[in-house]
Design a protein around this motif. Structure first.
Motif, mmCIF file in Angstrom:
data_model
loop_
_atom_site.group_PDB
_atom_site.id
_atom_site.type_symbol
_atom_site.label_atom_id
_atom_site.label_comp_id
_atom_site.label_asym_id
_atom_site.label_seq_id
_atom_site.Cartn_x
_atom_site.Cartn_y
_atom_site.Cartn_z
ATOM 1 N N LEU A 149 -4.444 -2.139 9.040
ATOM 2 C CA LEU A 149 -5.848 -2.280 9.099
ATOM 3 C C LEU A 149 -6.656 -3.487 7.767
ATOM 4 O O LEU A 149 -7.158 -4.701 8.422
ATOM 5 N N GLN A 150 -5.390 -3.414 6.824
ATOM 6 C CA GLN A 150 -5.668 -4.624 6.203
ATOM 7 C C GLN A 150 -5.285 -6.007 6.590
ATOM 8 O O GLN A 150 -5.553 -6.690 6.028
ATOM 9 N N ARG A 151 -4.409 -6.100 7.824
ATOM 10 C CA ARG A 151 -3.842 -7.056 8.564
ATOM 11 C C ARG A 151 -5.049 -8.377 9.083
ATOM 12 O O ARG A 151 -5.824 -9.452 9.131
ATOM 13 N N HIS B 51 -4.906 -11.565 -0.450
ATOM 14 C CA HIS B 51 -3.678 -11.447 -1.250
ATOM 15 C C HIS B 51 -3.151 -9.780 -1.388
ATOM 16 O O HIS B 51 -1.958 -9.689 -1.383
ATOM 17 N N CYS B 52 -3.403 -9.149 -1.097
ATOM 18 C CA CYS B 52 -2.886 -7.644 -1.163
ATOM 19 C C CYS B 52 -1.841 -6.912 -0.247
ATOM 20 O O CYS B 52 -1.603 -7.066 0.908
ATOM 21 N N GLY B 53 -1.252 -7.068 -1.453
ATOM 22 C CA GLY B 53 0.620 -7.009 -0.595
ATOM 23 C C GLY B 53 1.269 -7.854 0.232
ATOM 24 O O GLY B 53 2.445 -6.981 0.655
ATOM 25 N N THR C 237 -2.255 -6.157 -5.710
ATOM 26 C CA THR C 237 -2.978 -5.372 -5.504
ATOM 27 C C THR C 237 -4.368 -5.814 -5.411
ATOM 28 O O THR C 237 -4.289 -5.917 -6.301
ATOM 29 N N CYS C 238 -5.429 -5.587 -4.739
ATOM 30 C CA CYS C 238 -6.354 -5.859 -4.253
ATOM 31 C C CYS C 238 -7.413 -4.343 -4.775
ATOM 32 O O CYS C 238 -8.168 -5.303 -6.041
ATOM 33 N N GLY C 239 -6.949 -3.433 -5.507
ATOM 34 C CA GLY C 239 -8.211 -2.357 -5.524
ATOM 35 C C GLY C 239 -9.179 -2.405 -5.330
ATOM 36 O O GLY C 239 -10.344 -2.231 -6.178
ATOM 37 N N SER C 240 -8.890 -2.434 -3.724
ATOM 38 C CA SER C 240 -10.920 -2.902 -3.010
ATOM 39 C C SER C 240 -11.202 -1.871 -2.242
ATOM 40 O O SER C 240 -10.376 -1.257 -1.507
ATOM 41 N N MET D 60 -12.584 -2.828 1.125
ATOM 42 C CA MET D 60 -12.314 -3.425 2.079
ATOM 43 C C MET D 60 -10.817 -3.211 2.351
ATOM 44 O O MET D 60 -10.613 -3.315 3.901
ATOM 45 N N CYS D 61 -10.182 -2.558 1.912
ATOM 46 C CA CYS D 61 -8.272 -2.481 1.805
ATOM 47 C C CYS D 61 -7.927 -1.386 2.075
ATOM 48 O O CYS D 61 -8.006 0.020 0.757
ATOM 49 N N PRO D 62 -7.853 -0.870 3.630
ATOM 50 C CA PRO D 62 -7.735 0.848 3.987
ATOM 51 C C PRO D 62 -6.394 0.746 3.089
ATOM 52 O O PRO D 62 -6.506 2.324 2.920
ATOM 53 N N VAL D 63 -5.165 0.398 2.655
ATOM 54 C CA VAL D 63 -3.714 0.433 1.270
ATOM 55 C C VAL D 63 -4.821 0.828 0.382
ATOM 56 O O VAL D 63 -4.514 1.653 -0.653
ATOM 57 N N CYS D 64 -5.389 -0.052 -0.518
ATOM 58 C CA CYS D 64 -5.644 0.254 -1.898
ATOM 59 C C CYS D 64 -6.724 1.487 -1.787
ATOM 60 O O CYS D 64 -6.530 2.118 -2.380
ATOM 61 N N ALA D 65 -7.236 1.774 -0.579
ATOM 62 C CA ALA D 65 -8.711 3.187 -0.416
ATOM 63 C C ALA D 65 -7.615 3.987 -0.497
ATOM 64 O O ALA D 65 -8.332 5.286 -1.165
HETATM 65 ZN ZN LIG Z 1 -5.619 -3.526 -1.531
#
Ligand SMILES: [Zn+2]
Length: 427
Positions: free
Chosen positions: A51-53, A74-76, A102-105, A108-113
């Motif tokens: 999903l991040q992609r 750019h995250c990950g 890491t984006c810390g969003s 928008m970012c399912p990994v950081c979320a």
């Molecule tokens: Zn992220």
């Protein structure tokens, strides 16, 4: 629009790509529990990275500038330094990569979320448990409004923010839940944790709303709740968020206040898969009721976009524009301090953390490109956790060598900022 999605078919749970390449050197996993733990960790990572992609693809801006507005691109993936370090949990249940952006969003970012929400959930739980053990009361307040489907999200959000500000400044709020003339309000409110959320309904379009966990010393009576509700509805009409024809509906739904059990339940679920609309969208897609009510959370839209649904992709972009820079959770001033909690940025919370970890080795930028080209970030984690040991650089090198023989499946671009003051490098 079809809501039929089969996300797991597109992003299947990862299996180790090459379980036997190390032969006798392969480290076996210790117990069935550890294997199950590792598999669910990798399944979740794989779905979130997929999903991040999708999000990165939708939000990439062709500016020619590596500094992008949406850091999720750019995250990950992009690296600051000269390589990517690989760590594994000593019990073989997890692995993580270090040296990546890491984006810390959380929006928008399912990994950081996932990482952010998990940390925020712990903070809120701690505060709530402490408050209730001290004899306090907790309430779950939901504020929402009725609107028409065609209203653009940014305007609607602006009006909604204004309305909430007016609500907090009105005499009724101050008398019951705030401070009036320096005196504590009727309920003895010590503060609130406010979560902003949004869904998209096929029938009514965007639906922003907030859930507040309000901590008070005393009960909030039914009469006080009724006064708050009338005031909220009055403000909605005044701010043009709803019109008079909707008053009956507003009185029924726009303001809701529930007791401690519901507040606890909300906090417990915050950060879990269903909170983000991942599991629930999957369940809904396979139920007739889901097709009828057709309400999506942002990551549910992202799932549909990943299936090639252009309508959902456009909705996700609208959401990203409107929510960029907004906070997921807001604590009343001084409330964190009252519970001995530190102020920590979302960005700091978005890194993976392993309790007892060991360093396996390091990948060069060239080796990292091999991983990205094969879309094998989760496979690499699986391999490091399950089949490597501390300091086994050679195992990593052999794995990358093996991976490089697999066909490329992805555009494995990334940006590297080498140590020192050299410029950014595109790979
Ligand atoms: Zn992220």
């Amino acid at each position: 629009m079809s809501a039929e999605i089969d996300f797991y078919a597109k992003y299947p749970p990862s299996k180790p790509a090459v379980p036997n390449i190390l032969g006798s050197k392969a480290k076996s996993l210790h117990s069935k529990d550890n294997i199950r733990d590792l598999q669910s960790f990798i399944t979740s990572k794989k779905i979130r990275q997929g999903l991040q992609r999708v999000a990165a693809g939708l939000l990439w801006e062709r500016t020619g500038n590596p500094k992008q507005k949406y850091r999720v691109v750019h995250c990950g993936r992009s690296i600051a330094g000269d390589g990517v370090a690989v760590y594994r949990a000593a019990d073989g249940t997890r692995a993580r990569l270090s040296g990546l952006t890491t984006c810390g969003s959380g929006w928008m970012c399912p990994v950081c979320a996932q990482n952010i929400a998990e940390a925020r959930r712990k903070e809120a739980s701690k505060a709530m448990v402490q408050h209730i053990q001290g004899g306090g009361q907790a309430h779950l307040v939901t504020l929402t409004f009725s609107h028409h489907a065609d209203e653009p999200l940014p305007e609607m959000l602006k009006k909604f923010d204004d309305a909430r500000q007016s609500f907090k400044n009105c005499v009724t709020w101050k008398t019951i839940l705030g401070k009036k003339d320096g005196k504590e309000g009727e309920a003895g409110c010590i503060g609130a944790i406010t979560a902003l959320e949004v869904t998209y309904g096929i029938a009514n379009g965007w639906h922003p709303h907030v859930h507040m966990v309000v901590l008070t010393k005393k009960e909030v009576t039914a009469f006080q709740q009724e006064r708050l509700k009338c005031e909220w509805v009055r403000i909605l009409l005044k701010k043009g968020l709803s019109d008079r024809s909707q008053v009956t509906d507003l009185m029924e739904r726009a303001f809701d206040m529930r007791g401690g059990a519901d507040a606890a339940d909300y906090i417990t679920k915050y950060g879990r898969e269903e909170h983000w609309g991942l599991t629930s969208e999957l369940v809904r897609a396979h139920s007739k009721q889901g097709l009828m009510d057709g309400r999506y959370k942002p990551f549910g839209l992202l799932q549909l976009a990943g299936e090639g649904n252009a309508w959902a992709a456009e909705r996700f972009k609208e959401f990203a524009v409107a929510f960029h820079g907004k906070r997921l959770l807001t604590w009343s001033p001084g409330l964190k301090k009252a519970f001995d909690l530190q102020e920590i940025d979302d960005a700091e919370l978005s890194d993976d953390a392993l309790p007892v970890e060991e360093r396996v080795g390091r990948l060069t930028p060239e080796q990292w490109k091999v991983v990205l080209d094969r879309d094998a970030r989760a496979d690499l984690l699986m391999y490091a956790a399950g089949y490597c040991a501390a300091g086994e650089q050679q195992s990593l090198d052999e794995y990358i060598e093996h991976l490089s023989k697999r066909p490329k499946t992805s555009r494995g671009w990334f940006i590297q900022k080498p140590d020192g003051c050299e410029p950014w490098v595109y790979h």
